[in-house]
Design a protein around this motif. Sequence first.
Motif, short mmCIF file in Angstrom:
data_model
loop_
_atom_site.label_atom_id
_atom_site.label_comp_id
_atom_site.label_asym_id
_atom_site.label_seq_id
_atom_site.Cartn_x
_atom_site.Cartn_y
_atom_site.Cartn_z
N GLY A 16 -66.84 41.07 -2.63
CA GLY A 16 -66.98 40.01 -3.62
C GLY A 16 -65.68 39.78 -4.37
N PRO A 17 -65.68 38.80 -5.26
CA PRO A 17 -64.46 38.46 -6.01
C PRO A 17 -64.02 39.60 -6.91
N ARG A 18 -62.74 39.61 -7.23
CA ARG A 18 -62.18 40.61 -8.13
C ARG A 18 -61.85 39.93 -9.45
N PRO A 19 -62.84 39.72 -10.32
CA PRO A 19 -62.59 38.96 -11.54
C PRO A 19 -61.95 39.77 -12.65
N GLN A 20 -61.97 41.11 -12.53
CA GLN A 20 -61.50 41.94 -13.64
C GLN A 20 -59.98 41.97 -13.69
N GLN A 21 -59.47 42.24 -14.90
CA GLN A 21 -58.03 42.40 -15.04
C GLN A 21 -57.59 43.63 -14.26
N ASP A 22 -56.32 43.68 -13.95
CA ASP A 22 -55.85 44.72 -13.05
C ASP A 22 -54.96 45.76 -13.72
N LEU A 23 -54.43 45.48 -14.90
CA LEU A 23 -53.66 46.47 -15.64
C LEU A 23 -54.50 46.95 -16.82
N ASP A 24 -54.53 48.26 -17.02
CA ASP A 24 -55.29 48.82 -18.12
C ASP A 24 -54.66 48.43 -19.45
N VAL A 25 -55.50 48.18 -20.42
CA VAL A 25 -55.01 47.86 -21.76
C VAL A 25 -55.80 48.67 -22.77
N GLY A 371 -41.60 70.80 -6.31
CA GLY A 371 -41.72 69.75 -5.31
C GLY A 371 -40.45 68.94 -5.18
N TYR A 372 -40.45 68.04 -4.22
CA TYR A 372 -39.27 67.21 -3.97
C TYR A 372 -39.58 65.73 -4.03
N ARG A 373 -40.84 65.37 -4.22
CA ARG A 373 -41.21 63.95 -4.29
C ARG A 373 -42.52 63.81 -5.05
N VAL A 374 -42.61 62.76 -5.84
CA VAL A 374 -43.83 62.46 -6.59
C VAL A 374 -44.66 61.44 -5.82
N VAL A 375 -45.97 61.64 -5.78
CA VAL A 375 -46.89 60.68 -5.17
C VAL A 375 -47.92 60.32 -6.23
N HIS A 376 -48.07 59.03 -6.53
CA HIS A 376 -48.94 58.62 -7.63
C HIS A 376 -49.75 57.38 -7.29
N GLY A 377 -50.75 57.12 -8.11
CA GLY A 377 -51.54 55.89 -8.05
C GLY A 377 -51.27 55.09 -9.31
N HIS A 378 -52.35 54.55 -9.90
CA HIS A 378 -52.35 53.95 -11.24
C HIS A 378 -51.77 52.54 -11.31
N SER A 379 -50.50 52.37 -10.98
CA SER A 379 -49.86 51.06 -11.10
C SER A 379 -49.94 50.32 -9.77
N PRO A 380 -50.69 49.20 -9.71
CA PRO A 380 -50.77 48.45 -8.46
C PRO A 380 -49.39 48.06 -7.96
N ILE A 381 -49.17 48.23 -6.69
CA ILE A 381 -47.86 47.97 -6.11
C ILE A 381 -47.34 46.57 -6.41
N PRO A 382 -48.17 45.51 -6.36
CA PRO A 382 -47.64 44.18 -6.67
C PRO A 382 -47.07 44.09 -8.09
N ALA A 410 -45.74 55.17 -4.36
CA ALA A 410 -46.86 54.55 -5.06
C ALA A 410 -47.99 54.29 -4.07
N MET A 411 -49.22 54.64 -4.46
CA MET A 411 -50.36 54.56 -3.54
C MET A 411 -51.46 53.60 -3.99
N ASP A 412 -51.29 52.93 -5.14
CA ASP A 412 -52.31 51.97 -5.56
C ASP A 412 -52.00 50.63 -4.90
N GLY A 413 -52.73 50.32 -3.84
CA GLY A 413 -52.49 49.10 -3.10
C GLY A 413 -53.10 47.86 -3.71
N GLY A 414 -53.70 47.98 -4.89
CA GLY A 414 -54.25 46.79 -5.56
C GLY A 414 -55.55 46.30 -4.96
N VAL A 415 -56.46 47.22 -4.60
CA VAL A 415 -57.73 46.78 -4.03
C VAL A 415 -58.52 45.93 -5.01
N THR A 416 -58.31 46.11 -6.31
CA THR A 416 -59.04 45.32 -7.31
C THR A 416 -58.54 43.89 -7.38
N MET A 417 -57.39 43.62 -6.78
CA MET A 417 -56.84 42.28 -6.80
C MET A 417 -56.68 41.75 -5.38
#
Length: 429
Positions: A16-25, A371-382, A410-417
């Motif tokens: 279905g549509p992704r009507p919600q905002q995509d950055l947390d506030v 470690g030698y590299r950080v892997v994260h989510g949170h911020s949509p790549i776009p 970065a691993m958040d591919g923006g599925v919500t958008m």
Amino acid sequence: MTPEDRFPGPELPDSGPRPQQDLDVLPYGSYFEPAEPPAGHPYEQTYTGFGGARYLEQHWPTPGHLPPAQQGLALGGAVGQEAAQAPGHYVPTGHFEGGYRSEFHAGEATPGGHPQPEFHPGEAAPAAHPQPEDPPTIELGPIPDPPVEVHFPYPQPEPGEAPGPLYVIGDVHGYLDELLAALHQQGLIDDEGHWAAGRSRVWFLGDFTDRGPDGIGVINLVMQLAAEAAAAGGYCRALMGNHELLFLGAARYGDEPVQSTAGTASFLAAWRLNGGQQHDLDRLEQHHISWLSRLPAIAIEDGHLLLHSDTTAYLEYGQSIAEVNDAVHVVLADEGIDEWWDCFRKFTKRFAFRGQAGPPAVHELLDAYGGYRVVHGHSPIPYLTGVDQEDDAPPHVPGPYIYADELAIAMDGGVTMEGRLLVARLPLN
């Protein structure tokens, strides 16, 4: 050859549509996103193309490097054809065998740098206030040294046996059908949605709920896979994201006022503002709360520092993985509503690894946690890349985004958008 050619993603179900905002506030505030790079924080690299960082044309495995069961998918696969038979529903195409081994190619840690300034939620007014960022990594439930017949959470490997391959999964946000499709495409689950990856190791990077249609269904699936993976000799684990902190806070404190620099707010108001779904809250049970409350904030696997948020705020909770995880668990145990709110606020910060100040910020975390590299989510790549989309076209996300001098993924591919729910096998290069 594009990343899609090398490693095509599944044709995602339509939830279905992704009507919600995509950055947390935060209530009464938002993130400060400069139209132009502010003085002292040159973001030009992240506002042109994809910031000079490389998508995975050079990182996605070619068909010859994939297990036999997955090579058909790498060459085009039939997932999309099957899925097309029933719009809106994912139809699996066959059983994938998992449990194959991978060889770890560690990179070398580089010397530490200086703390990374970051733009965090402007609670009072949008202004560019550089803030210290968070760190990431923490080992999930370290096992004490026990006798040989020790009860490991999974069967002990045979002498000389290498651990299974390592996978990370970005923000799901309630999109259960998309998650099932992505896991199946990678061979991590079978046609019935059960663990099929043998000794593989899987880490979810947090944010299971909010915005999407079935957050509780996602939590139930991850809990199920954790038990099935342990029985098969692998494991499925998860980090605590800022939406877990928010969801649990809404369930515990509701409309109880919390003091913030923006004025009086509440967890329930903030949760609704950030895509909270009432049906998820209605279905939340005590076993969900217990499981979510014990999730670590950071972890480390094969030299990859895993965290949910691209911030250095983790450093405010400890100088080791164990210290950070213990501190967050103390907050959730009974530290008080204001401390809980402050924890949520800090882990909602983002963009610490972007621009010229990004690599030093990553080094600060790596120096503290390893470690030698950080892997994260949170911020949509776009949003992370600052690339403008044409009109209402969905964002183009070929795969995980490697940036900050290749120190961060970065691993958040923006599925919500209408982007993509990303599942990646590490290492990527």
